[in-house]
Design a protein around this motif. Sequence first.
Motif, PDB file in Angstrom:
ATOM      1  N   ALA A 224     -78.397  57.320 -25.912  1.00  0.00           N
ATOM      2  CA  ALA A 224     -79.870  57.312 -25.954  1.00  0.00           C
ATOM      3  C   ALA A 224     -80.424  56.600 -24.728  1.00  0.00           C
ATOM      4  O   ALA A 224     -81.425  57.032 -24.142  1.00  0.00           O
ATOM      5  N   THR A 225     -79.764  55.513 -24.318  1.00  0.00           N
ATOM      6  CA  THR A 225     -80.222  54.774 -23.137  1.00  0.00           C
ATOM      7  C   THR A 225     -80.084  55.657 -21.897  1.00  0.00           C
ATOM      8  O   THR A 225     -80.997  55.731 -21.062  1.00  0.00           O
ATOM      9  N   ALA A 226     -78.964  56.377 -21.808  1.00  0.00           N
ATOM     10  CA  ALA A 226     -78.761  57.277 -20.658  1.00  0.00           C
ATOM     11  C   ALA A 226     -79.808  58.393 -20.687  1.00  0.00           C
ATOM     12  O   ALA A 226     -80.361  58.775 -19.649  1.00  0.00           O
ATOM     13  N   TRP A 227     -80.116  58.900 -21.886  1.00  0.00           N
ATOM     14  CA  TRP A 227     -81.108  59.976 -22.015  1.00  0.00           C
ATOM     15  C   TRP A 227     -82.486  59.480 -21.562  1.00  0.00           C
ATOM     16  O   TRP A 227     -83.158  60.125 -20.753  1.00  0.00           O
ATOM     17  N   ALA A 228     -82.889  58.315 -22.082  1.00  0.00           N
ATOM     18  CA  ALA A 228     -84.220  57.789 -21.739  1.00  0.00           C
ATOM     19  C   ALA A 228     -84.299  57.512 -20.237  1.00  0.00           C
ATOM     20  O   ALA A 228     -85.304  57.829 -19.593  1.00  0.00           O
ATOM     21  N   THR A 229     -83.237  56.970 -19.678  1.00  0.00           N
ATOM     22  CA  THR A 229     -83.246  56.634 -18.251  1.00  0.00           C
ATOM     23  C   THR A 229     -83.395  57.887 -17.394  1.00  0.00           C
ATOM     24  O   THR A 229     -84.138  57.905 -16.422  1.00  0.00           O
ATOM     25  N   SER A 230     -82.691  58.967 -17.797  1.00  0.00           N
ATOM     26  CA  SER A 230     -82.722  60.157 -16.944  1.00  0.00           C
ATOM     27  C   SER A 230     -83.932  61.049 -17.213  1.00  0.00           C
ATOM     28  O   SER A 230     -84.414  61.735 -16.328  1.00  0.00           O
TER      29      SER A 230
END
Length: 328
Positions: free
Chosen positions: A260-266
Amino acid sequence: MVGLATARAIARSGRAVLVLERHRIGHDRASSHGASRIFRLSYPEPEWVSLAQQALPLWLALEAEAGERLLNLTGSIDLGAIEPQRHALAACGAAFDILDAAEVELRWPLVVPAGGQVLFQPDGGWIRADAALRALHASATAAGAEVLEGTPAEEVTSDAGGVRVAGLRARAAVVAAGAWTPSLVELDARPTVETVTFFSLEDSVELPAVLDQTTSAQTGFEAYALPSPGDGLKVGFHASGPSADVDACGRPDAAVVEWATAWATSRLAAASRLLRAETCLYTGLPGERFALERRGRVIVGSACSGHGFKFAPLVGDRLAALAAEAIA
Ligand SMILES: Cc1cc2nc3c(=O)[nH]c(=O)nc-3n(C[C@H](O)[C@H](O)[C@H](O)COP(=O)(O)OP(=O)(O)OC[C@H]3O[C@@H](n4cnc5c(N)ncnc54)[C@H](O)[C@@H]3O)c2cc1C
């Protein structure tokens, strides 16, 4: 959620109805807690599009009755394989637009894969879930339903004359116990414990609900994101959780928090600060379907499979109709 929606429909039909809730309405150990849920017409199958179309005016009526905003129709966005949704929406006469990455980025602070197409459906958005639950509760009791909190139903038995639940006798019973339904009636359901994450996002950012299938190749699961009042943004990965011990307190899954963190960041640079993670129970049925069945005087209402909130007023009406049939 489903129990209150059903009780409301039964009470509005002029019949006496009693809701047994073993905790308190709005508690956070089952499936219906939290600030928001996705509302969308966009489904790959016309049957679900049609059901969401039927649910929409029922939500608007509840909203009018409650006198407060329950739905934020900021639209929904699908990323990935959008052809099935496109066909299903067209078959049901629902509006949609196909946008390219540049058009999306002009309208929202959302980064989509270059070259990829996006389906935008304007009637979707998100439900203020906690307000919706309160509104259903208030409407049900105003119509005459009695709600007993802190009152478990240990078993449900029936005979030709009626049903017996928690020492009480009634003409029919609706079992809408979420992930605990299989402990009361036979049901081919798999409760899972799902991780949900929350990121900071300015309130002024008006986002649609997002369903991103492009994450499936890497994680095996579709990502979803939606506004969450009080936090900012809610991000999860649909049906990614393990089987649940429904009586234990679940713990967030670190892998989902990382995805989720990778998704939000990208995808949403404005929402890259993780605030917290929590869990919620899915009651999964094969094919992500719902169980809305009458078994004599016992009605089984399991409308989850991770997407049932948006249908609650419609499901309540259907279960109430089955209960009326049981006592006719
Ligand atoms: C992480 C997550 C994200 C989701 N996102 C969406 C979304 O974006 N859009 C959408 O449409 N849907 C979504 N859903 C699905 C939706 O939230 C559920 O379909 C819905 O909340 C199910 O409501 P329910 O009433 O069936 O179950 P519950 O809310 O679990 O209600 C069942 C109630 O029964 C009570 N109970 C259990 N056993 C007994 C007993 N023996 N006696 C008395 N009471 C009992 C429980 O305490 C509970 O309060 C999501 C679900 C989760 C978990």
